[in-house]
Scaffold this motif. Sequence first.
Motif, PDB file in Angstrom:
ATOM      1  N   MET A 131     -80.047 -10.609 -78.500  1.00 18.08           N
ATOM      2  CA  MET A 131     -80.485  -9.230 -78.275  1.00 18.08           C
ATOM      3  C   MET A 131     -82.007  -9.090 -78.264  1.00 18.08           C
ATOM      4  O   MET A 131     -82.514  -7.978 -78.156  1.00 18.08           O
ATOM      5  CB  MET A 131     -79.865  -8.290 -79.312  1.00 18.08           C
ATOM      6  N   LEU A 132     -82.734 -10.192 -78.317  1.00 22.64           N
ATOM      7  CA  LEU A 132     -84.193 -10.134 -78.349  1.00 22.64           C
ATOM      8  C   LEU A 132     -84.779  -9.588 -77.055  1.00 22.64           C
ATOM      9  O   LEU A 132     -85.758  -8.852 -77.081  1.00 22.64           O
ATOM     10  CB  LEU A 132     -84.760 -11.528 -78.639  1.00 22.64           C
ATOM     11  N   GLY A 133     -84.173  -9.894 -75.944  1.00 18.53           N
ATOM     12  CA  GLY A 133     -84.708  -9.434 -74.670  1.00 18.53           C
ATOM     13  C   GLY A 133     -84.530  -7.942 -74.447  1.00 18.53           C
ATOM     14  O   GLY A 133     -85.383  -7.279 -73.862  1.00 18.53           O
ATOM     15  N   SER A 134     -83.442  -7.377 -74.938  1.00 18.67           N
ATOM     16  CA  SER A 134     -83.167  -5.970 -74.656  1.00 18.67           C
ATOM     17  C   SER A 134     -83.768  -5.025 -75.693  1.00 18.67           C
ATOM     18  O   SER A 134     -84.277  -3.971 -75.340  1.00 18.67           O
ATOM     19  CB  SER A 134     -81.655  -5.754 -74.572  1.00 18.67           C
ATOM     20  N   GLY A 135     -83.697  -5.371 -76.964  1.00 19.11           N
ATOM     21  CA  GLY A 135     -84.207  -4.481 -77.993  1.00 19.11           C
ATOM     22  C   GLY A 135     -85.066  -5.229 -78.993  1.00 19.11           C
ATOM     23  O   GLY A 135     -84.571  -5.703 -80.008  1.00 19.11           O
ATOM     24  N   ALA A 136     -86.355  -5.327 -78.704  1.00 22.48           N
ATOM     25  CA  ALA A 136     -87.237  -6.126 -79.555  1.00 22.48           C
ATOM     26  C   ALA A 136     -87.448  -5.471 -80.918  1.00 22.48           C
ATOM     27  O   ALA A 136     -87.502  -6.154 -81.932  1.00 22.48           O
ATOM     28  CB  ALA A 136     -88.570  -6.352 -78.862  1.00 22.48           C
ATOM     29  N   LYS A 137     -87.555  -4.147 -80.944  1.00 21.89           N
ATOM     30  CA  LYS A 137     -87.765  -3.477 -82.231  1.00 21.89           C
ATOM     31  C   LYS A 137     -86.555  -3.653 -83.139  1.00 21.89           C
ATOM     32  O   LYS A 137     -86.688  -3.936 -84.325  1.00 21.89           O
ATOM     33  CB  LYS A 137     -88.044  -1.994 -82.017  1.00 21.89           C
TER      34      LYS A 137
END
Length: 115
Positions: A67-73
Amino acid sequence: MKRTIERTLIIIAIVLHGLAVLSLGFQWMLAEVEADLPEELTFGPQMIVALAANIVAILLAVMVLTMLGSGAKKSGYWLIGMAAGLLLATLGGSIIASVLYVIAGIMCLKRRPDA
């Protein structure tokens, strides 16, 4: 954004957790065989908790990587929370991996996406 540094830090931490799981599993195997182990190396409840925490940490780190690419926060919050929980669960035994997670989490929170 590529976030290569964050991915690299997370992968290094996953490898460290994998080594911990292998060593704890080997120690468990020796304890089952009734090998002559020193008192400090007996496989007790703390070791079972550490083994379970490392396995859960590997699974959560893989989830954060996806999920790092879609939601970094959101990934940053997960990484910092995971580091805190892991430190408590392993009683400080995974401090290096936890520091890597905190660094990657702060980078996820503070780096701005390309405009």
